[in-house]
Design a protein around this motif. Structure first.
Motif, PDB file in Angstrom:
ATOM      1  N   ARG A 196       0.830  -1.200   0.000  1.00  0.00           N
ATOM      2  CA  ARG A 196       0.000   0.000   0.000  1.00  0.00           C
ATOM      3  C   ARG A 196       0.866   1.253   0.000  1.00  0.00           C
ATOM      4  O   ARG A 196       0.574   2.221  -0.687  1.00  0.00           O
ATOM      5  N   ILE A 197       1.966   1.197   0.761  1.00  0.00           N
ATOM      6  CA  ILE A 197       2.867   2.358   0.829  1.00  0.00           C
ATOM      7  C   ILE A 197       3.478   2.617  -0.541  1.00  0.00           C
ATOM      8  O   ILE A 197       3.608   3.764  -0.962  1.00  0.00           O
ATOM      9  N   LEU A 198       3.842   1.549  -1.251  1.00  0.00           N
ATOM     10  CA  LEU A 198       4.418   1.725  -2.588  1.00  0.00           C
ATOM     11  C   LEU A 198       3.424   2.391  -3.535  1.00  0.00           C
ATOM     12  O   LEU A 198       3.794   3.253  -4.334  1.00  0.00           O
ATOM     13  N   LEU A 199       2.151   1.975  -3.442  1.00  0.00           N
ATOM     14  CA  LEU A 199       1.137   2.597  -4.298  1.00  0.00           C
ATOM     15  C   LEU A 199       0.945   4.067  -3.956  1.00  0.00           C
ATOM     16  O   LEU A 199       0.799   4.912  -4.836  1.00  0.00           O
ATOM     17  N   ILE A 200       0.945   4.372  -2.658  1.00  0.00           N
ATOM     18  CA  ILE A 200       0.812   5.778  -2.248  1.00  0.00           C
ATOM     19  C   ILE A 200       2.003   6.586  -2.745  1.00  0.00           C
ATOM     20  O   ILE A 200       1.854   7.688  -3.278  1.00  0.00           O
ATOM     21  N   VAL A 213      16.354   3.625  -2.844  1.00  0.00           N
ATOM     22  CA  VAL A 213      15.934   2.568  -1.934  1.00  0.00           C
ATOM     23  C   VAL A 213      16.723   2.734  -0.657  1.00  0.00           C
ATOM     24  O   VAL A 213      17.959   2.833  -0.688  1.00  0.00           O
ATOM     25  N   ASP A 214      16.006   2.772   0.500  1.00  0.00           N
ATOM     26  CA  ASP A 214      16.716   2.950   1.774  1.00  0.00           C
ATOM     27  C   ASP A 214      17.247   1.610   2.291  1.00  0.00           C
ATOM     28  O   ASP A 214      17.078   0.572   1.641  1.00  0.00           O
ATOM     29  N   LYS A 215      17.876   1.639   3.469  1.00  0.00           N
ATOM     30  CA  LYS A 215      18.504   0.424   4.013  1.00  0.00           C
ATOM     31  C   LYS A 215      17.499  -0.656   4.368  1.00  0.00           C
ATOM     32  O   LYS A 215      17.858  -1.819   4.493  1.00  0.00           O
ATOM     33  N   ASN A 216      16.179  -0.286   4.521  1.00  0.00           N
ATOM     34  CA  ASN A 216      15.138  -1.273   4.827  1.00  0.00           C
ATOM     35  C   ASN A 216      14.477  -1.815   3.555  1.00  0.00           C
ATOM     36  O   ASN A 216      13.532  -2.591   3.628  1.00  0.00           O
ATOM     37  N   GLY A 217      14.954  -1.394   2.405  1.00  0.00           N
ATOM     38  CA  GLY A 217      14.419  -1.883   1.140  1.00  0.00           C
ATOM     39  C   GLY A 217      13.176  -1.141   0.654  1.00  0.00           C
ATOM     40  O   GLY A 217      12.516  -1.584  -0.279  1.00  0.00           O
ATOM     41  N   ILE A 218      12.848  -0.013   1.297  1.00  0.00           N
ATOM     42  CA  ILE A 218      11.668   0.767   0.906  1.00  0.00           C
ATOM     43  C   ILE A 218      12.077   1.743  -0.196  1.00  0.00           C
ATOM     44  O   ILE A 218      13.078   2.442  -0.089  1.00  0.00           O
ATOM     45  N   ASP A 252      17.308  13.189  -1.710  1.00  0.00           N
ATOM     46  CA  ASP A 252      17.568  13.119  -0.271  1.00  0.00           C
ATOM     47  C   ASP A 252      18.511  11.984   0.116  1.00  0.00           C
ATOM     48  O   ASP A 252      18.669  11.701   1.292  1.00  0.00           O
ATOM     49  N   SER A 253      19.130  11.329  -0.839  1.00  0.00           N
ATOM     50  CA  SER A 253      20.051  10.238  -0.551  1.00  0.00           C
ATOM     51  C   SER A 253      21.167  10.265  -1.596  1.00  0.00           C
ATOM     52  O   SER A 253      20.947  10.661  -2.742  1.00  0.00           O
ATOM     53  N   PRO A 254      22.362   9.849  -1.195  1.00  0.00           N
ATOM     54  CA  PRO A 254      23.441   9.806  -2.189  1.00  0.00           C
ATOM     55  C   PRO A 254      23.181   8.752  -3.266  1.00  0.00           C
ATOM     56  O   PRO A 254      23.762   8.809  -4.351  1.00  0.00           O
ATOM     57  N   ASN A 255      22.281   7.783  -2.996  1.00  0.00           N
ATOM     58  CA  ASN A 255      21.953   6.744  -3.981  1.00  0.00           C
ATOM     59  C   ASN A 255      20.789   7.142  -4.887  1.00  0.00           C
ATOM     60  O   ASN A 255      20.333   6.332  -5.685  1.00  0.00           O
TER      61      ASN A 255
END
Length: 196
Positions: free
Chosen positions: A2-6, A25-30, A38-41
């Protein structure tokens, strides 16, 4: 999920505003989407221009931009009538015999314009009318669907009634549809007069 769709919906709305979207993609895979890296990646996503449609501007006289300039486009047909309904035959009325005559009558709220005409459609077949009515005869056994329409001078419908249904049945010798006369009521027997 659901979060991905939002987030995807948010990304699409941001895409319409800024046209620069970053994904990471953050360290938790989100998976994250943003208009700021907002991230170097973070990776810049190329956004394809969305499909858009702009309608023609309507003018007060009803003409569109598609007119040639010499003649304005015709305004859409607006019915000058309040209602059109079939009052005869009544819904699901039954007629007996192949020699039955069905009187058809329509009722119009408003005055019929001289350049308009009334037609009836019986099982989808056009039948000319005499004013707001007509007579049908020689109908075979079965169910019939009837509606009325008012047509303009180009044959386009201005107003159409609701469809009504009537039925033609054939009388049979085993079950004749002739009315049975009512039985006479027996007379009450007079009461004897009381004796004194």
């Amino acid at each position: 999920m659901r979060i991905l769709l939002i987030l995807a919906g948010l990304a699409l709305s941001l895409a319409a505003a800024s046209q620069e979207i970053y994904r990471w993609v953050d360290k938790n895979g989100i998976v994250h989407y943003s208009d700021q890296p907002d991230s170097p990646n973070a990776v810049l996503i190329t956004v394809i221009e969305p499909n858009a449609y702009e309608g023609e501007a309507a003018t007060p006289d009803g003409g569109g931009s598609g007119s040639s300039g010499s003649e304005p486009d015709e305004a859409p047909v607006v019915s000058p009538y309040e209602s059109l309904s079939i009052v005869q035959p009544t819904p699901d009325e039954v007629f007996f015999g192949s020699d039955a005559t069905v009187s058809v009558q329509a009722e119009l709220q408003g005055t019929l314009r001289p350049d308009h005409s009334v037609v009836f459609f019986l099982n989808g077949n056009r039948r000319p009318a005499a004013g707001l009515g007509m007579q049908l005869s020689g109908l075979a056994r079965g169910s019939y669907f009837l509606r009325a329409s008012i047509l303009d001078r180009n044959g386009e419908p201005v107003l159409t009634s609701q469809q009504t249904t009537f039925h033609v049945r054939q009388a049979s010798t085993r079950n004749p549809q002739t009315p049975v006369p009512p039985r006479p009521r027996p007379r009450p027997t007079p009461k004897p007069a009381p004796s004194n």
